[in-house]
Design a protein around this motif. Structure first.
Motif, PDB file in Angstrom:
ATOM      1  N   TRP A   3       0.848  -1.184   0.000  1.00  0.00           N
ATOM      2  CA  TRP A   3       0.000   0.000   0.000  1.00  0.00           C
ATOM      3  C   TRP A   3       0.890   1.242   0.000  1.00  0.00           C
ATOM      4  O   TRP A   3       1.156   1.840   1.029  1.00  0.00           O
ATOM      5  N   PRO A   4       1.367   1.659  -1.181  1.00  0.00           N
ATOM      6  CA  PRO A   4       2.307   2.780  -1.271  1.00  0.00           C
ATOM      7  C   PRO A   4       1.619   4.147  -1.303  1.00  0.00           C
ATOM      8  O   PRO A   4       1.777   4.921  -2.242  1.00  0.00           O
ATOM      9  N   VAL A   5       0.819   4.414  -0.293  1.00  0.00           N
ATOM     10  CA  VAL A   5       0.055   5.652  -0.273  1.00  0.00           C
ATOM     11  C   VAL A   5       0.398   6.411   1.001  1.00  0.00           C
ATOM     12  O   VAL A   5       0.359   5.850   2.090  1.00  0.00           O
ATOM     13  N   TRP A   6       0.740   7.672   0.843  1.00  0.00           N
ATOM     14  CA  TRP A   6       1.066   8.526   1.981  1.00  0.00           C
ATOM     15  C   TRP A   6       0.920   9.965   1.545  1.00  0.00           C
ATOM     16  O   TRP A   6       0.634  10.248   0.387  1.00  0.00           O
ATOM     17  N   GLY A   7       1.121  10.861   2.474  1.00  0.00           N
ATOM     18  CA  GLY A   7       1.085  12.286   2.154  1.00  0.00           C
ATOM     19  C   GLY A   7      -0.309  12.864   2.220  1.00  0.00           C
ATOM     20  O   GLY A   7      -1.278  12.205   2.576  1.00  0.00           O
ATOM     21  N   LEU A  95     -12.635  -3.706   6.786  1.00  0.00           N
ATOM     22  CA  LEU A  95     -12.874  -2.687   5.764  1.00  0.00           C
ATOM     23  C   LEU A  95     -11.554  -2.203   5.155  1.00  0.00           C
ATOM     24  O   LEU A  95     -11.462  -1.997   3.941  1.00  0.00           O
ATOM     25  N   THR A  96     -10.533  -2.050   5.984  1.00  0.00           N
ATOM     26  CA  THR A  96      -9.213  -1.634   5.480  1.00  0.00           C
ATOM     27  C   THR A  96      -8.666  -2.672   4.504  1.00  0.00           C
ATOM     28  O   THR A  96      -8.159  -2.322   3.428  1.00  0.00           O
ATOM     29  N   GLY A 101      -6.504  -3.989   0.187  1.00  0.00           N
ATOM     30  CA  GLY A 101      -5.987  -5.271  -0.286  1.00  0.00           C
ATOM     31  C   GLY A 101      -6.774  -5.898  -1.410  1.00  0.00           C
ATOM     32  O   GLY A 101      -6.260  -6.754  -2.121  1.00  0.00           O
ATOM     33  N   ILE A 102      -8.026  -5.508  -1.585  1.00  0.00           N
ATOM     34  CA  ILE A 102      -8.850  -6.123  -2.629  1.00  0.00           C
ATOM     35  C   ILE A 102      -9.263  -5.091  -3.670  1.00  0.00           C
ATOM     36  O   ILE A 102      -8.859  -5.155  -4.832  1.00  0.00           O
ATOM     37  N   TYR A 103     -10.081  -4.105  -3.260  1.00  0.00           N
ATOM     38  CA  TYR A 103     -10.636  -3.156  -4.225  1.00  0.00           C
ATOM     39  C   TYR A 103      -9.551  -2.456  -5.043  1.00  0.00           C
ATOM     40  O   TYR A 103      -9.627  -2.410  -6.269  1.00  0.00           O
TER      41      TYR A 103
END
Length: 184
Positions: A3-7, A95-96, A101-103
């Protein structure tokens, strides 16, 4: 899943509901240099992508024990509060995993690839489109969280500040008692 999301977002798109036009959102987005982009009035079709996402997530969750169904008629004699098996923390984890991990990992028909790949293309660029580069890591995550908490403006009275019928006083408030509002 990775999950390479930040900022922080560069912009937030919102409809014209007063929830998003409140003073606390205005201050928080301005303080964090986040642009608010408003959906044109009377154009509900502009929000179809988020409604579709919510519909997809709802479809994934509706068969979990404790589901309330979409309406009372569908629910019949089923008692969701008696059938529920998840705690709030467990539901948050579920939900996370569903979202991250899926959607975001499976192909989305509207964009022809997984959403996470579309995000990466936005950062790195693709074809003739120049990427934005990766966002900075948020240095003070607690400040960011606090900035987006609901806000209520209160005035300092002779006896302190009253909120929800409880009055709070401390000598630190003394300089504000009978002070003029600098903006008024």
């Amino acid at each position: 899943a990775i999950w390479p999301v930040w900022g922080k977002p560069i912009a937030v798109h919102a409809d014209n509901d007063r929830t998003f036009r409140c003073e606390s959102i205005k201050r928080a987005t301005a303080s964090n240099r986040i642009s608010m982009e408003w959906r044109p009035v009377a154009t509900p079709h502009w929000g179809a992508h988020i409604e579709r996402l919510l519909g997809t997530l709802n479809h994934e969750l509706q068969n979990l024990p404790g589901s309330t169904f979409s309406n009372p008629t569908d629910r019949g004699d089923y008692k969701p509060h008696e059938e529920a098996i998840y705690t709030f923390d467990e539901m948050e984890e579920h939900l996370t995993k569903l979202i991250c991990g899926i959607y975001h990992q499976r192909k989305h028909n509207g964009i022809g690839r997984p959403p996470i790949r579309k995000l990466e293309a936005g950062f790195l660029g693709e074809g003739d489109a120049v990427g934005t580069g990766f966002p900075d890591v948020v240095k003070d995550r607690e400040k960011l969280r606090i900035d987006f908490l609901p806000m209520t403006l209160k005035t300092v009275q002779r006896n302190g500040v009253t909120w929800d019928n409880i009055t709070y006083y401390d000598p630190v408030l003394d300089s504000w008692i009978l002070a003029n509002d600098p903006e008024n």
